[in-house]
Each structure stands twice: as C-alpha cells, then as structure tokens.
Scaffold this active site. Structure first.
Site, PDB file in Angstrom:
ATOM      1  N   HIS A  13      24.448  21.216  19.681  1.00 39.67           N
ATOM      2  CA  HIS A  13      24.335  19.841  20.209  1.00 39.67           C
ATOM      3  C   HIS A  13      24.038  18.913  19.035  1.00 39.67           C
ATOM      4  O   HIS A  13      22.916  18.867  18.541  1.00 39.67           O
ATOM      5  CB  HIS A  13      23.193  19.771  21.240  1.00 39.67           C
ATOM      6  CG  HIS A  13      23.061  18.424  21.873  1.00 39.67           C
ATOM      7  ND1 HIS A  13      22.940  18.277  23.239  1.00 39.67           N
ATOM      8  CD2 HIS A  13      23.020  17.168  21.363  1.00 39.67           C
ATOM      9  CE1 HIS A  13      22.835  16.988  23.530  1.00 39.67           C
ATOM     10  NE2 HIS A  13      22.878  16.296  22.399  1.00 39.67           N
ATOM     11  N   ASP A 240      20.271  18.201  18.617  1.00 36.73           N
ATOM     12  CA  ASP A 240      20.339  16.814  19.091  1.00 36.73           C
ATOM     13  C   ASP A 240      20.053  15.856  17.939  1.00 36.73           C
ATOM     14  O   ASP A 240      19.510  14.769  18.134  1.00 36.73           O
ATOM     15  CB  ASP A 240      19.391  16.543  20.266  1.00 36.73           C
ATOM     16  CG  ASP A 240      19.772  15.281  21.033  1.00 36.73           C
ATOM     17  OD1 ASP A 240      20.901  14.781  20.869  1.00 36.73           O
ATOM     18  OD2 ASP A 240      18.917  14.765  21.786  1.00 36.73           O
ATOM     19  N   HIS A 244      20.420   7.179  13.431  1.00 36.58           N
ATOM     20  CA  HIS A 244      20.484   5.725  13.632  1.00 36.58           C
ATOM     21  C   HIS A 244      20.058   5.113  12.301  1.00 36.58           C
ATOM     22  O   HIS A 244      19.144   5.652  11.652  1.00 36.58           O
ATOM     23  CB  HIS A 244      19.497   5.263  14.708  1.00 36.58           C
ATOM     24  CG  HIS A 244      19.824   5.727  16.100  1.00 36.58           C
ATOM     25  ND1 HIS A 244      20.461   4.930  17.019  1.00 36.58           N
ATOM     26  CD2 HIS A 244      19.592   6.905  16.732  1.00 36.58           C
ATOM     27  CE1 HIS A 244      20.607   5.592  18.161  1.00 36.58           C
ATOM     28  NE2 HIS A 244      20.095   6.797  18.013  1.00 36.58           N
TER      29      HIS A 244
HETATM   30  O1  DOR Z   1      17.612  10.697  21.519  1.00 38.34           O
HETATM   31  C1  DOR Z   1      18.804  10.720  21.805  1.00 38.34           C
HETATM   32  N1  DOR Z   1      19.738  10.173  20.988  1.00 38.34           N
HETATM   33  N2  DOR Z   1      19.174  11.303  22.944  1.00 38.34           N
HETATM   34  C2  DOR Z   1      20.441  11.251  23.376  1.00 38.34           C
HETATM   35  O2  DOR Z   1      20.698  11.753  24.437  1.00 38.34           O
HETATM   36  C3  DOR Z   1      21.471  10.512  22.621  1.00 38.34           C
HETATM   37  C4  DOR Z   1      21.120  10.404  21.213  1.00 38.34           C
HETATM   38  C5  DOR Z   1      21.976   9.394  20.466  1.00 38.34           C
HETATM   39  O3  DOR Z   1      23.193   9.418  20.636  1.00 38.34           O
HETATM   40  O4  DOR Z   1      21.418   8.617  19.690  1.00 38.34           O
HETATM   41 ZN    ZN Z   2      22.310  14.317  22.296  1.00 41.21          ZN
END
Ligand code: DOR
Ligand code: ZN
Length: 335
Positions: A13, A240, A244
């Site tokens: 993921h 995950d 950003h």
């Molecule tokens: O913390 C997260 N960031 N959870 C998610 O489900 C999406 C992800 C993102 O795409 O930034």
């Molecule tokens: Zn995710």
C-alpha cells in the site's frame, strides 16, 4: 555486526503520486522493495485502462531500478464485467474509498448499497481481482474504523470468494475481524505499530504524524503489534507512505499522510528486534503478501545491518517520519 537479509520485500500500500513528486518518491520505494501496490487516488483518479497503463509507464520511468514491479490499482466505481475483463491483466486490485474520508477520495462510494455494487463485486470475485478498502465512515474521528466493521461484514459475507483487504488497520476491532471471515485480510503500516494519538496530538501538534486513519489508543496498537510480530498469515506490510510537500503539512489545513518509504524497512527491523521477533519479519514484509495476492515478486535481497542511520530532514520537498533522528538499523546493500 548483526545483519538480516530480507528477500523480495513488498509494500502492499503506497502512494507514489505523479509528476515531480513521483520523480522524488518512486526511486525510494523501488530501491528497497521488490514491488508495491500503488494507490490510484490521483487527481483525477485512475479509472480507465489507458490511465492505468500510462501511470504504470510513468512510474517505471521514474524508478531507478528495473527489479521493481508496480502492482497497479483502479479507483473503485461500479464497473461492468466487460470492462473488468478488459483490464484484469493490468491491475492487481481495485481500491475502494468511501467518499470524502481522505485525500482525493471525493469520487468514492457514497452509499454501500449492495445491489448497486453486486455486478462489480461478483465480477471481481470471479476474475480474482482483490478489493482493497479504506475502511472508515464519516463519523467521530476515533470511531470511524470501528464503525466501518459492519460494512466489512456485509461485503465479506455477501461475496465469500472475493478477497478483501482491510487497508492500514488501526484498531483492535479490525484485528478481531481477521479471524471471523476467511476472505478478510489486512495491511498494517509501520507508523501504526509505533505511535498512538498521543504522539500526534498529546503534546505539541505533530503534523508529520497526522494521517487517515488517525493513530488510536495503546490497546489498539498492542493488538496490531500482536498480529504483525506473529506474522499472522492474513496480515501484510503496507506502508501507506503518503508524501505531501512540507509547506502543506506545516500549515493550517494539514493534509493526511505520513511519509515512511525510505525508512520503513529500518523501522520494521527496530520493532521486530525489540520484541525478539526478527525471524517473523520476512513473512510480514513479503511471504504473506505473495501468498495472499498470488504474486511472484521480482527477485531482490535487501541486507540490513545494525548500524546507525541518520534520517535526512527532507527528501525533495517531503519531510519523512523521524526526520533528523537516528535509527538503529541501516540498509547495507541491495542485491
Ligand atoms: O493519511 C493518508 N494519506 N491516508 C490516506 O488514506 C490517503 C493518504 C494520501 O493520499 O495522502
Ligand atoms: Zn493510503
């Protein structure tokens, strides 16, 4: 010097994004992993065969090694059987987002009406396409995952041959669900094995630890650790890792996501070593995923060594988890 060799580690993921961000993060994942399940929450989301193919080729171009397979996903919509037959060889899973629960999920599912989803889910089940799910409601933030359990039960019992992965589980309730339905599996992140809500918001606010689903209580983390350290056959590692840019994390209106791709394996070694379970790490980071997904990963050996690793403050514009800190394990080499 203490070492461990992981063969064919997989990150089931990951968010690789697109454009400049893809260029920054793809080489970090392709360096230390044999493959990764790539999430489709781009803008616009990945919903067509053309989009899957062209995203895959952009990922391949951005990677710095050939021994890495991006396992592609589609963004869940109610697709026809004919469409799914045409795309089945190019995807590994379809990722379902409830509408509005996380980054770029606005086009997700707004009502879990089983009849309207039946054609798609039956076809996925017949074709062996895995359903990967972000399991949260729009309820109170600490209860969102627990409130979603009834949706998992409904999906698992109506489509008993469909493989369903509960993504990035954070609660004891989700862990209990694993042994209740044969067709439910889960990914677990490294950060949810380490932090609770206290680390995010118990003292000074730590935006780089803010993610969806949010880290929960100590007993939830203990339940996750219990199954991860035992390499429970139905759990797999999925970072995950969600990059950003720094200025959007350190702002009012901080986006959800923890960036762990370049330190995930080092952190997993720390955790598994601390609990004297290093022997189970191979199953958690590779063997379980290969069996559950029926994939045969690209051959790669990653040798980690018990030696300090200084985590950079930034990778491009992204602040990693544990930025500026020292980890006790390093990647020694990749063969
Ligand atoms: O913390 C997260 N960031 N959870 C998610 O489900 C999406 C992800 C993102 O795409 O930034
Ligand atoms: Zn995710």
């Amino acid at each position: 010097m203490k070492t461990i060799t992981l063969t064919m580690p997989l990150d089931m993921h990951v968010h690789l994004r697109d454009g400049e961000m893809l260029e920054t993060v793809a080489p970090l994942t392709s360096y230390s992993f044999s493959g990764a399940l790539v999430m489709p929450n781009l803008v616009p989301p990945v919903t067509t065969l053309e989009a899957v193919k062209s995203y895959r080729s952009r990922i391949k171009k951005a990677m710095e090694s050939d021994d890495f397979e991006p396992y592609m996903t589609l963004f869940y919509q109610n697709y026809s059987r004919t469409f799914l037959e045409s795309v089945q060889d190019d995807i590994t899973a379809i990722k379902l987002y409830p509408s509005g629960v996380t980054t770029n999920s606005e086009g997700g599912v707004s009502s879990f009406d089983i009849e309207s989803m039946r054609e798609t889910l039956e076809a996925m089940s017949d074709l062996g396409i895995v359903l990967s799910v972000h399991g949260e409601t729009n309820g109170f933030v600490m209860d969102r995952e627990a409130e979603f359990m009834s949706v998992y039960e409904m999906l698992a019992s109506n489509f008993p041959k469909l493989k369903i992965v509960m993504e990035h589980i954070t609660t004891a309730e989700a862990v209990e669900m694993l042994d209740r339905y044969d067709n439910l599996y889960a990914t677990i992140t490294v950060h949810h094995l380490m932090i609770t809500l206290d680390d995010v918001a118990g003292g000074m606010l730590r935006p780089h630890l803010f993610c969806k689903p949010i880290a929960k209580r100590p007993h939830d983390r203990a339940a996750l650790l219990n199954v991860a350290l035992a390499a429970h056959p139905k759990v797999m590692f999925g970072s995950d890792s969600a990059p950003h840019p720094k200025h959007t994390k350190e702002s009012c209106g901080c986006g959800a996501g923890v960036f762990t791709a370049p330190i995930a394996l080092q952190l997993l070694c720390e955790i598994f070593e601390a609990h004297d379970k290093l022997d189970n790490l191979q199953a958690f980071v590779s063997d379980n995923a290969q069996r559950i997904y029926g994939i045969c990963a690209e051959y790669k050996e990653v040798v980690l060594e018990k030696r300090d690793f200084h985590v950079p403050e930034l990778y491009g514009s992204v602040v990693p988890m544990r930025a500026g800190e020292i980890l006790t394990w390093s990647i020694e080499r990749v063969d």
